[in-house]
Design a protein around this motif. Sequence first.
Motif, mmCIF file in Angstrom:
data_model
loop_
_atom_site.group_PDB
_atom_site.id
_atom_site.type_symbol
_atom_site.label_atom_id
_atom_site.label_comp_id
_atom_site.label_asym_id
_atom_site.label_seq_id
_atom_site.Cartn_x
_atom_site.Cartn_y
_atom_site.Cartn_z
ATOM 1 N N VAL A 112 36.681 40.589 45.650
ATOM 2 C CA VAL A 112 36.996 40.822 44.230
ATOM 3 C C VAL A 112 37.901 39.738 43.640
ATOM 4 C CG1 VAL A 112 36.684 43.309 44.352
ATOM 5 C CG2 VAL A 112 38.957 42.350 44.677
ATOM 6 N N THR A 113 38.473 38.874 44.484
ATOM 7 C CA THR A 113 39.265 37.786 43.909
ATOM 8 C C THR A 113 38.458 36.491 43.834
ATOM 9 O OG1 THR A 113 40.214 37.428 46.100
ATOM 10 C CG2 THR A 113 41.562 38.636 44.530
ATOM 11 N N ARG A 114 37.185 36.519 44.242
ATOM 12 C CA ARG A 114 36.307 35.343 44.073
ATOM 13 C C ARG A 114 35.541 35.517 42.765
ATOM 14 N NH1 ARG A 114 39.133 32.467 47.033
ATOM 15 N NH2 ARG A 114 40.385 34.331 47.139
ATOM 16 N N PRO A 115 35.013 34.413 42.236
ATOM 17 C CA PRO A 115 34.235 34.514 41.000
ATOM 18 C C PRO A 115 33.130 35.567 41.086
ATOM 19 C CG PRO A 115 34.551 32.214 41.586
ATOM 20 C CD PRO A 115 35.146 33.032 42.697
ATOM 21 N N ALA A 116 32.453 35.637 42.255
ATOM 22 C CA ALA A 116 31.304 36.527 42.363
ATOM 23 C C ALA A 116 31.683 38.001 42.216
ATOM 24 C CB ALA A 116 30.602 36.308 43.703
ATOM 25 N N GLY A 117 32.918 38.354 42.580
ATOM 26 C CA GLY A 117 33.280 39.772 42.561
ATOM 27 C C GLY A 117 34.235 40.141 41.448
ATOM 28 N N ALA A 118 34.486 39.181 40.551
ATOM 29 C CA ALA A 118 35.540 39.383 39.558
ATOM 30 C C ALA A 118 35.333 40.646 38.721
ATOM 31 C CB ALA A 118 35.646 38.164 38.645
ATOM 32 N N GLU A 119 34.059 41.009 38.470
ATOM 33 C CA GLU A 119 33.854 42.153 37.586
ATOM 34 C C GLU A 119 34.238 43.473 38.256
ATOM 35 O OE1 GLU A 119 29.555 42.510 36.717
ATOM 36 O OE2 GLU A 119 29.377 40.975 38.255
ATOM 37 N N LEU A 125 37.073 43.736 39.987
ATOM 38 C CA LEU A 125 38.508 43.675 40.254
ATOM 39 C C LEU A 125 39.269 44.841 39.630
ATOM 40 C CD1 LEU A 125 40.853 42.038 41.457
ATOM 41 C CD2 LEU A 125 41.027 40.851 39.281
ATOM 42 N N THR A 144 41.972 30.396 38.937
ATOM 43 C CA THR A 144 40.639 30.575 39.487
ATOM 44 C C THR A 144 39.972 31.797 38.869
ATOM 45 O OG1 THR A 144 41.627 31.832 41.221
ATOM 46 C CG2 THR A 144 41.149 29.553 41.696
ATOM 47 N N LEU A 145 40.745 32.890 38.701
ATOM 48 C CA LEU A 145 40.148 34.092 38.150
ATOM 49 C C LEU A 145 39.702 33.867 36.720
ATOM 50 C CD1 LEU A 145 42.379 36.921 39.553
ATOM 51 C CD2 LEU A 145 40.082 36.256 40.199
ATOM 52 N N ALA A 172 36.734 31.875 36.707
ATOM 53 C CA ALA A 172 35.625 32.657 37.215
ATOM 54 C C ALA A 172 35.046 33.515 36.104
ATOM 55 C CB ALA A 172 36.104 33.536 38.361
ATOM 56 N N GLU A 173 35.942 34.134 35.322
ATOM 57 C CA GLU A 173 35.435 35.038 34.314
ATOM 58 C C GLU A 173 34.655 34.295 33.243
ATOM 59 O OE1 GLU A 173 38.166 38.413 33.031
ATOM 60 O OE2 GLU A 173 39.046 37.696 34.891
ATOM 61 N N SER A 209 33.063 31.471 33.563
ATOM 62 C CA SER A 209 31.798 30.963 34.057
ATOM 63 C C SER A 209 30.822 32.126 34.261
ATOM 64 C CB SER A 209 31.992 30.203 35.368
ATOM 65 O OG SER A 209 32.335 31.092 36.389
ATOM 66 N N ARG A 210 31.373 33.281 34.632
ATOM 67 C CA ARG A 210 30.522 34.451 34.853
ATOM 68 C C ARG A 210 29.872 34.891 33.553
ATOM 69 N NH1 ARG A 210 28.205 37.122 37.657
ATOM 70 N NH2 ARG A 210 28.761 35.579 39.204
ATOM 71 N N ARG A 264 26.597 43.893 37.326
ATOM 72 C CA ARG A 264 26.316 44.418 38.669
ATOM 73 C C ARG A 264 27.032 45.721 38.942
ATOM 74 N NH1 ARG A 264 27.659 39.877 42.438
ATOM 75 N NH2 ARG A 264 29.204 39.553 40.819
ATOM 76 N N ARG A 283 38.898 49.497 31.152
ATOM 77 C CA ARG A 283 38.546 48.478 30.168
ATOM 78 C C ARG A 283 39.033 48.831 28.772
ATOM 79 N NH1 ARG A 283 35.401 44.837 32.785
ATOM 80 N NH2 ARG A 283 34.664 45.747 34.728
#
Lengths: 265, 312, 394
Positions: free
Chosen positions: A80-87, A89, C3-4, C7-8, C10-11, C19, C139
């Motif tokens: 959850v702290t990587r870009p892939a799992g951010a959503e 978190l 990084t977070l 990440a957000e 770019s996501r 997901r 949220r």
Amino acid sequence: MKRRMIRTGTVLRLLVFAALLAFLLAPDRFAGLLTPLTNNGAPAIYNQGTLLDLTLSHLVTVGLSTVAAAIVAIGLAIFVTRPAGAEFLALSRAIVNIGQTFPPVAVLALSVPIMGFGEGPTRVALFLYGLLPIFENTLVGLSTLPPAVVETASAMGMTGRQRLLKVELPLAMPLIVEGIRLSTVIGLATATIGSTVAAKGLGEVIVAGLLSNNLAFIVQGGVITGVLAVLISDGFEALAHRMAKRRGASSEARQSDPDGQRSGA
Amino acid sequence: MIELSHLTKVYGDTAVVNDVNMEIEAGTITVIVGTSGSGKSTLLRMVNRLVEPTEGRVFLEGNDVSTMPPHELRRSIGYAIQNHGLFPHWTVARNIATVPMLLGWDRRKVEARVEELMELFQLDHAQFANRYPHELSGGQQQRVGVARAMAAKPALLLMDEPFGALDPIIRSKAQSDLKAIQRRTGTTILLVTHDMAEAVHLGDRIAVMDAGLLKQYAPAADILARPADAFVDDLIGSADRPFRYLTLGKVRAAVEPGDAEGAPLAADASLYEGLGELLWSGRDAAPVIDTAGAPLGRISLESIAERAARPK
Amino acid sequence: MTTLANAETSRAATSRIDRFGVVIAAFLIGALALPFATLRATRIASGTGLQLFDALPATTMVAVLAVLAATIGAALASRRPAVRLALGALALAALALAAGAAGAHLMPADNPYARVAPASGFWVALFGAAMLVTDASVRLKLGPAGRIVALVVTATLIVGLFASGAWSHLSIVAEYRNRADVFWRETINHVILAAGSLAAAIAVGLPLGILAYEIKAVRDPLINVLNVVQTIPSMALFGILIAPLGWIAMNVPGAHALGIRGIGMAPAFLALFLYSLLPMVANTVVGLNGVSRAVVDAARGMGLTGRQRLFQVEMPLALPVLLTGIRIALVQNIGLATVAALIGGGGFGVFLFQGLGQTATDLILLGALPPVALAFAAAVVLDAIIEISGRGKA
């Protein structure tokens, strides 16, 4: 001055450990101490299995589930702290907060209808509940790193994996170890209660004492589990302390978190 | 050597960096100066792709950086920042060795390079190599940070307020040391600061930024002499301007034939230092000597004053 | 942090599929494949699982399916938290009503000993919908007042459903009916154990914490001892305390009359009190230590006495951390009080351990769910209070 205090502490711990070991290896020699607590000629030392065996299965139960919990929890916190799992978190934070209000004994009891009696529900409850402190601490460790350090790691040309393995995880390690310590302490307590659902462990001694009204059993079971928990917790604490100290981080990692909680078992 | 072409970064509705075009010559120090929020750090961070531009390109030796894998690009560019970003769990030596190790250098070569750099940055190897960052003073940490940035002999070094956390005395020594090291190694340096004095002191060329726009990009003397607009003028400070200008010239350049009383001045001292010495000792002129101690002539208040006036 | 943030951004640019929504949808769809309710001939017999189609009357079944389908749709197609919150809450309500309806539908008229209980499908769907609601509330960034209102509304609905008889055919309610007066007596015992011992710990822990803050020599030894106490497993501590309390009851005149016994509430109360001391003392010290030096200096400079400084400046500023200590202790106590039943201390643990002894799942639930709900409610309320008390002090 400080050094001397640490040394007395170490000596004290070694003595307590030696006493515990002596008691577990030759409990009958201590029977005289406990006899005054018994009534009507009841046995002073638990006799439905050796104390050493019970201690070992207690430790194995806690050790296995804590290791499993640590692997899963650290993995999830990394995810959850990587870009892939951010959503995930924000949600995972909320789940951990809610999960920690669940009493471990309730988690234990609720897994009985699903798992049946024996080691199963104890292991499941220990694993599930053990996830929470480790996940929370790893998350805090990974998300409160000094931004300058993390940024320079990227700027030096580390790949994401290199940054995680060489910089982020090592820096978060004292907090992760603290999380594992909390999980283990809760696990030791919950495993004791596990004896009420027929898991093999030290709780058995206390339960037997309560059922047969034998104070000697209650006291020896209580003291062994208590001493075991204190010694193991101390060991983890010393480890976290040493890791934090080397890098000059505040050596008070364990006391500095006023939100740290344990809804114990 | 570096070319920034129409470089733009937009966050939300604001262009933090707005259509910046620059060419930076190899082997020089270029200083980007501006107030906070001017976009200078963002500009710098687009060079090693810590920030991806919204529009425009960065060319390094003619190669578009957006075509290189970020981590490989960054390994070829040094990077030093204000809070040094040293890895607290690694020793000084291991910190300096970061990029060479990432590049897979031979162990012995890495060790030799670490020793060489520690010597270059006046850090005693025996004493400091195995210490942890928290055991060093602020000035030492900063030197380790720069040494680490230069470890893999990058042709380009990016520095973001590298001296911002140092107190004034250590800062001015660190600036002089950096300049000397740069002259020896020939590294191209792109440095960001909010301090115009630092910019004039270090920069071969100075780029002034405001609100994302490149206001002026010129040699230091030109910026002082002919500020492009009111903002640049303001940043220099009208009262300080003649003195800033004097820091750029050497005593040697204002020597006139003749002799004078009192302690001599070194020909390599700046005119600014020369003026200070003359004013403080209450003299109109002083003798000038070269590094070997041979007399070269004299320097007078008048000749310094001439060089402090706005160039025609 | 960088990084977070990166990440957000770019996501958001690359991914269109949420997901998290897919995970929730998978939970809800998976739940439909599992049995929704269990029917057992007696309370301890093993049961047969019944799918949603068999467990509910046709119209109710269609209504529940419609709500679940809409929720799955919201999870997959809508990213708006308000929509997801509304449908998630609707799904929770539908599940609660459906469970009751299944009870009424399945309960055979000729066998009063039969039991109907929600089964795995119900629980999985409940978990999925609860996750959706949780994520949406996070949220929406509900404020403290909003969270308390949500809690009160939920509690009222649950009590309403309970009182209306909608759940009266469910096995857990049947277990409750059989021991209603005992249940409320143990509820009171549980609250006395958890809250009473906390009150005592506040009364003792605050002064101790202030003392440890003022006198550095006291701090480390005191915190270390309390840390050790906190580490001892509850069953062990309960057990260890039986011996000295029993001795006191036998040998100190008047102690027995005061209710001090080796077994029962006294050792449990004492143990919970000891456990709560650490959060109280430690958080008092941390809270007072956390007050900015500049503020304390200013207070001293303006001539406030030590006592004035403590009560007018330091304590008010340390309040959020003190309250956090109370929250930790209370949530912990509510959980630990469940274990007290093992030594005759009463509380919800009575039903939980009886249930374990009889392998009666419903009785286990009757003992396990109330402390979970109580601890959760206590955490929500105290978190809200902490947030309100911390405003403007950050």
